[in-house]
Scaffold this active site. Structure first.
Site, PDB file in Angstrom:
ATOM      1  N   CYS A   1      -6.741 -24.744  18.415  1.00 25.20           N
ATOM      2  CA  CYS A   1      -7.885 -25.060  19.278  1.00 25.20           C
ATOM      3  C   CYS A   1      -7.801 -26.481  19.817  1.00 25.20           C
ATOM      4  O   CYS A   1      -8.131 -26.742  20.976  1.00 25.20           O
ATOM      5  CB  CYS A   1      -9.183 -24.852  18.506  1.00 25.20           C
TER       6      CYS A   1
ATOM      7  N   ASP B   1      -3.962   7.245  -3.746  1.00 27.64           N
ATOM      8  CA  ASP B   1      -5.317   7.671  -4.084  1.00 27.64           C
ATOM      9  C   ASP B   1      -5.907   8.427  -2.898  1.00 27.64           C
ATOM     10  O   ASP B   1      -5.316   8.490  -1.819  1.00 27.64           O
ATOM     11  CB  ASP B   1      -6.189   6.474  -4.454  1.00 27.64           C
TER      12      ASP B   1
ATOM     13  N   ALA C   1     -11.881   2.566   0.499  1.00 30.71           N
ATOM     14  CA  ALA C   1     -12.651   3.331   1.492  1.00 30.71           C
ATOM     15  C   ALA C   1     -13.936   2.634   1.906  1.00 30.71           C
ATOM     16  O   ALA C   1     -14.953   3.294   2.153  1.00 30.71           O
ATOM     17  CB  ALA C   1     -12.943   4.733   0.968  1.00 30.71           C
TER      18      ALA C   1
ATOM     19  N   ASP D   1       0.851  -1.173   0.000  1.00 25.63           N
ATOM     20  CA  ASP D   1       0.000   0.000   0.000  1.00 25.63           C
ATOM     21  C   ASP D   1       0.894   1.232   0.000  1.00 25.63           C
ATOM     22  O   ASP D   1       2.084   1.158   0.320  1.00 25.63           O
ATOM     23  CB  ASP D   1      -0.926  -0.029   1.217  1.00 25.63           C
TER      24      ASP D   1
END
EC number: 2.4.2.48
Length: 490
Positions: free
Chosen positions: A284, A128, A196, A93
């Protein structure tokens, strides 16, 4: 774009595909999950992600490396693959998350793309503008224009064999999302994140997420590999996959583990509230609820993160299996029962049934009618649309079971809720081989009535009769007046 992503098989708008990532020298099978790695937090080592969990790709934040005294030069000198010790594809990113969180960053699109290239990223991201949900149309349009300018800039930069993503923005304005998708596809960039949506996901606004993705997909078209940014909870993977999302990224596995939160496909539980663990992953089985609680803090966090990853990757495998056998919407229906917001999301998905139908295969495995929502599935929409094409005799009797009251009819067709009229010649073809309840719900009867009306309206010259089993008066009143009715239960 078409050269990088190849579709293998599909169900609804969900698909199994192959994303070729040339810089990494790998091909990633989608749908897939990209665990988020923060170099400053050593929860699960990247090599373990590949070896134990089968992660084919991960995502990290280039902006964090760019601003880190500890890692910036190491990343440039060693490259991300050696620094992180990860053999698969690495996506980065750009700092847009920090931009959304803090309002500004100190890097340009050109600088961050060059930095991502220098550190050996396989899939890079431009800077962006992540437009928040609910902003005014004017704000959304202005920020989208900036994002589109940066995508065009990114497309003009020579990045070699590094793929570059083109985020799709537009807030909660569906027409802007669609326009943004079309523009992103036109850039010729490689991967298309829907941006977003994290605030929507955090607020359980899954119906709004569905509408945003559906709009973006209309603009992008079916060939684009789609990344749903920030979708890290396994509860909603099947829903997003049915929309045509191919890549997911999860920081949730680690963030939730820090707060002793335990992921399941039905939601999130706090470890203190569990006496028994509803999972058979190694964590688990080896520890149990009491054993996990007794671990030291750091070991408990790592163990919970590992469990969260096991559950997440198991759901991805379950989704792939469902796509291959044609039962993805049955899985979505099952997941929709886990939370009211998930049911909202499923109903929003089915509101786009016409869009899903264009990508849904016309033949696959058995259709199971399992809920009222089944009456709105793409297969039902397709059958109703095809009723107009069918040849009918001069007199046709439609029936849920009772025989015609006389021999005045030339042929008899079954009526099967939710499909409606089913010609004998098609009764053994998908989806009319569906497994349906013997006691159909109102939604199925309403859908069947729509099918009957569609057929009658398409053939005004034909004399029709209908034998039903006690349909409610409101449904009877919705049928054409010229239809001769016989109540099989009276």
């Amino acid at each position: 774009m078409g050269e990088r992503f190849e579709l293998q098989t599909a169900d609804a708008a969900g698909r199994i595909g192959e994303l070729t990532v040339p810089r990494a020298g790998v091909t990633v099978e989608t749908p897939t999950l990209l665990p988020v790695i923060n170099p400053h937090l050593d929860t699960i080592a990247p090599r373990r992600l590949a070896d134990e969990f089968g992660a084919e790709a991960l995502i990290t934040n280039a902006y964090i490396f760019h601003g880190s005294e500890d890692y910036r030069e190491r990343a440039i000198d060693e490259g991300l693959h050696d620094l992180l010790d990860f053999p698969g594809a690495i996506m980065t990113d750009s700092g847009s998350f920090q931009l959304a969180e803090y309002g500004k960053i100190d890097v340009t699109t050109e600088e961050i793309l060059q930095f991502q290239f220098d550190i050996g990223s396989d899939i890079a991201t431009p800077v962006d503008i992540p437009t928040e949900p609910g902003v005014s149309r004017e704000t959304a349009e202005a920020e989208l224009e900036t994002t589109q300018e940066r995508l065009e800039l990114a497309a003009s930069i020579d990045t070699g064999d590094m793929l570059v993503s083109a985020p799709v923005q537009g807030s909660t304005h569906s027409d802007l999302r669609e326009r943004a998708g079309a523009h992103a596809a036109e850039t010729g960039l490689d991967v298309f994140p829907i941006g977003a949506v994290v605030p929507l996901l955090n607020e359980y606004r899954y119906a709004d997420v569905v509408d945003a993705v559906a709009a973006a997909k209309r603009g992008l078209g079916p060939a684009a590999p789609v990344h749903l940014f920030g979708a890290g909870h396994p509860m909603m993977f099947a829903l997003a996959a049915a929309l045509g999302c191919d890549l997911f990224d999860s920081a949730a596995y680690a963030i939730y583990a820090r707060d002793d939160r335990y992921l399941t496909v039905r939601g999130t539980r706090h470890l203190d509230d569990l006496d028994h663990l509803p999972c058979s992953c190694p964590i688990c089985v080896d520890h149990g609820a009491a054993g996990l609680r007794d671990l030291p803090d750091d070991r408990r966090e790592t163990a919970l993160a590992a469990h969260n990853l096991h559950v997440s990757f198991a759901e991805i495998r379950r989704i792939k299996a469902a796509i291959r056998e044609g039962s993805l919407l049955e899985l979505v229906d099952e997941r929709a029962r886990s939370h009211p917001a998930m049911l909202d999301g499923y109903r929003a998905l089915l509101a786009h049934a016409d869009q899903l139908e264009r990508e849904d295969p016309s033949s696959k495995g058995t259709f199971f009618v399992t809920s009222a929502e089944s009456a709105r599935r793409p297969e039902v929409v397709r059958h109703h649309d095809r009723l107009d094409r069918l040849s009918v005799p001069d007199a046709l009797f439609l029936t849920e079971g009772p025989d015609p009251p006389s021999d005045e009819y030339d042929d008899v067709w079954r009526v099967v809720p939710p499909f409606g009229p089913v010609p004998s010649a098609l009764s053994r073809t998908y989806p009319l081989t569906a497994e349906v309840p013997t006691r159909p719900d109102r939604a199925a009867l309403e859908a069947a009535a729509r099918g009957v009306s569609r057929l009658v309206d398409a053939h005004p010259e034909t004399s029709f009769g209908l034998a039903h089993r006690g349909w409610p008066p409101a449904i009877i009143e919705s049928l054409p007046d010229e239809l001769a009715l016989f109540d099989g239960e009276s």
